[in-house]
Design an enzyme around this catalytic site. Structure first.
Site, PDB file in Angstrom:
ATOM      1  N   GLY A  13       0.778  -1.232   0.000  1.00 50.73           N
ATOM      2  CA  GLY A  13       0.000   0.000   0.000  1.00 50.73           C
ATOM      3  C   GLY A  13       0.814   1.289   0.000  1.00 50.73           C
ATOM      4  O   GLY A  13       0.346   2.317   0.483  1.00 50.73           O
ATOM      5  N   ASN A 108      -6.536   3.509 -11.935  1.00 52.84           N
ATOM      6  CA  ASN A 108      -5.551   2.473 -11.594  1.00 52.84           C
ATOM      7  C   ASN A 108      -4.165   3.002 -11.893  1.00 52.84           C
ATOM      8  O   ASN A 108      -3.987   3.802 -12.817  1.00 52.84           O
ATOM      9  CB  ASN A 108      -5.806   1.215 -12.428  1.00 52.84           C
ATOM     10  N   HIS A 110      -0.409   1.637 -13.005  1.00 53.40           N
ATOM     11  CA  HIS A 110       0.225   0.447 -13.592  1.00 53.40           C
ATOM     12  C   HIS A 110       1.706   0.740 -13.815  1.00 53.40           C
ATOM     13  O   HIS A 110       2.054   1.798 -14.346  1.00 53.40           O
ATOM     14  CB  HIS A 110      -0.459   0.121 -14.925  1.00 53.40           C
ATOM     15  N   SER A 137       2.006   4.465 -15.358  1.00 47.35           N
ATOM     16  CA  SER A 137       0.866   5.164 -15.950  1.00 47.35           C
ATOM     17  C   SER A 137      -0.315   5.121 -14.989  1.00 47.35           C
ATOM     18  O   SER A 137      -0.527   4.109 -14.314  1.00 47.35           O
ATOM     19  CB  SER A 137       0.411   4.472 -17.248  1.00 47.35           C
ATOM     20  N   ASP A 146      -5.860  -2.925 -18.128  1.00 47.63           N
ATOM     21  CA  ASP A 146      -4.788  -1.922 -18.266  1.00 47.63           C
ATOM     22  C   ASP A 146      -4.915  -1.126 -19.563  1.00 47.63           C
ATOM     23  O   ASP A 146      -3.916  -0.825 -20.225  1.00 47.63           O
ATOM     24  CB  ASP A 146      -3.411  -2.608 -18.205  1.00 47.63           C
TER      25      ASP A 146
HETATM   26  C1  GRF Z   1       2.888  -0.852  -7.698  1.00 48.55           C
HETATM   27  O1  GRF Z   1       4.035  -1.009  -8.479  1.00 48.55           O
HETATM   28  C2  GRF Z   1       1.686  -0.726  -8.591  1.00 48.55           C
HETATM   29  O2  GRF Z   1       1.948   0.000  -9.758  1.00 48.55           O
HETATM   30  C3  GRF Z   1       1.399  -2.147  -8.939  1.00 48.55           C
HETATM   31  O3  GRF Z   1       1.618  -2.866  -7.744  1.00 48.55           O
HETATM   32  C4  GRF Z   1       2.564  -2.145  -6.942  1.00 48.55           C
HETATM   33  C5  GRF Z   1       1.874  -1.898  -5.637  1.00 48.55           C
HETATM   34  O4  GRF Z   1       2.709  -1.293  -4.709  1.00 48.55           O
HETATM   35  N1  GRF Z   1       0.093  -2.292  -9.498  1.00 48.55           N
HETATM   36  P1  GRF Z   1       2.102  -0.679  -3.376  1.00 48.55           P
HETATM   37  O5  GRF Z   1       1.186  -1.729  -2.774  1.00 48.55           O
HETATM   38  O6  GRF Z   1       1.386   0.584  -3.706  1.00 48.55           O
HETATM   39  O7  GRF Z   1       3.294  -0.451  -2.480  1.00 48.55           O
END
Ligand code: GRF
Length: 198
Positions: A13, A108, A110, A137, A146
């Site tokens: 998170g 979202n 990504h 992104s 995505d």
């Molecule tokens: C991030 O790299 C996000 O882009 C991807 O999963 C990872 C999550 O990291 N979808 P966090 O839980 O926000 O530390």
């Protein structure tokens, strides 16, 4: 009235934390709920420390019934009168039926420069493809994975000595800058893309 935002997570998170901290300085957005689909998500404690209500709606408790899991998520969102949803490392694919209920309201983040490298293992794949740049992104969530309209991207150069781990470590702080910047504009009706160079 401030826009009410729910953040959906599955893990540490760190993006959620950066969103919550940014919202603390913005009178027009407020984080009202963090939902995890995994009880083990360490982000739940971080959200609670920041004073945001948390809820675990573990998909494992719904056997293979994806729709029943989403009904539980939807009722929590309704109960908290959520206006926008931010997916932040939420490792579940939402059904088209759920997404239809939130048209243009789910964002979202990504870890790739979309439309390149949709799906998983983006850092490995960017390196294997010999890319010069990589990054992240933020996009609107649609029924295609995505694939929704891109609201912002942050990029960094790939160095010859990069590994998937070093690249991930450089992209993550870019995510933390990009997502709050995009969200603040988006809730004010500005969908023009933000571009950041890291
Ligand atoms: C991030 O790299 C996000 O882009 C991807 O999963 C990872 C999550 O990291 N979808 P966090 O839980 O926000 O530390």
């Amino acid at each position: 009235m401030p826009r009410r935002v729910a953040i959906l997570i599955s893990g540490s998170g760190s993006n959620m934390v950066s969103l919550i901290k940014a919202m603390a300085g913005d009178p027009d957005i407020t984080p009202v709920l963090v939902i995890s689909n995994r009880a083990s998500a360490t982000g739940l404690d971080r959200a609670a420390e920041l004073g945001v209500p948390t809820l675990t709606i573990d998909h494992a408790n719904f056997a293979n019934d994806r729709l029943a899991h989403e009904v539980a998520i939807q009722s929590a969102l309704d109960e908290h009168r959520v206006d926008f949803i931010c997916l932040a490392g939420f490792m579940r694919i939402l059904s088209p039926g759920f997404i239809k209920k939130w048209p243009g309201k789910i964002l979202n983040i990504h870890p790739s420069l979309l439309p390149k490298f949709k799906g998983l293992h983006t850092h490995e794949r960017a390196l294997a493809a010999g890319e010069t740049y990589h990054g992240c992104s933020v996009h609107v969530v649609t029924a295609s994975l995505d694939d929704g309209p891109i609201l912002g991207q942050a990029r960094c150069r790939i160095e010859p000595e990069d590994t998937p781990q070093s690249l991930a470590a450089r992209v993550l702080p870019l995510e933390h800058k990009l997502y709050p910047a995009v969200l603040a504009r988006f809730i004010r009706g500005d969908s023009s893309p933000v571009f950041l160079d890291g």
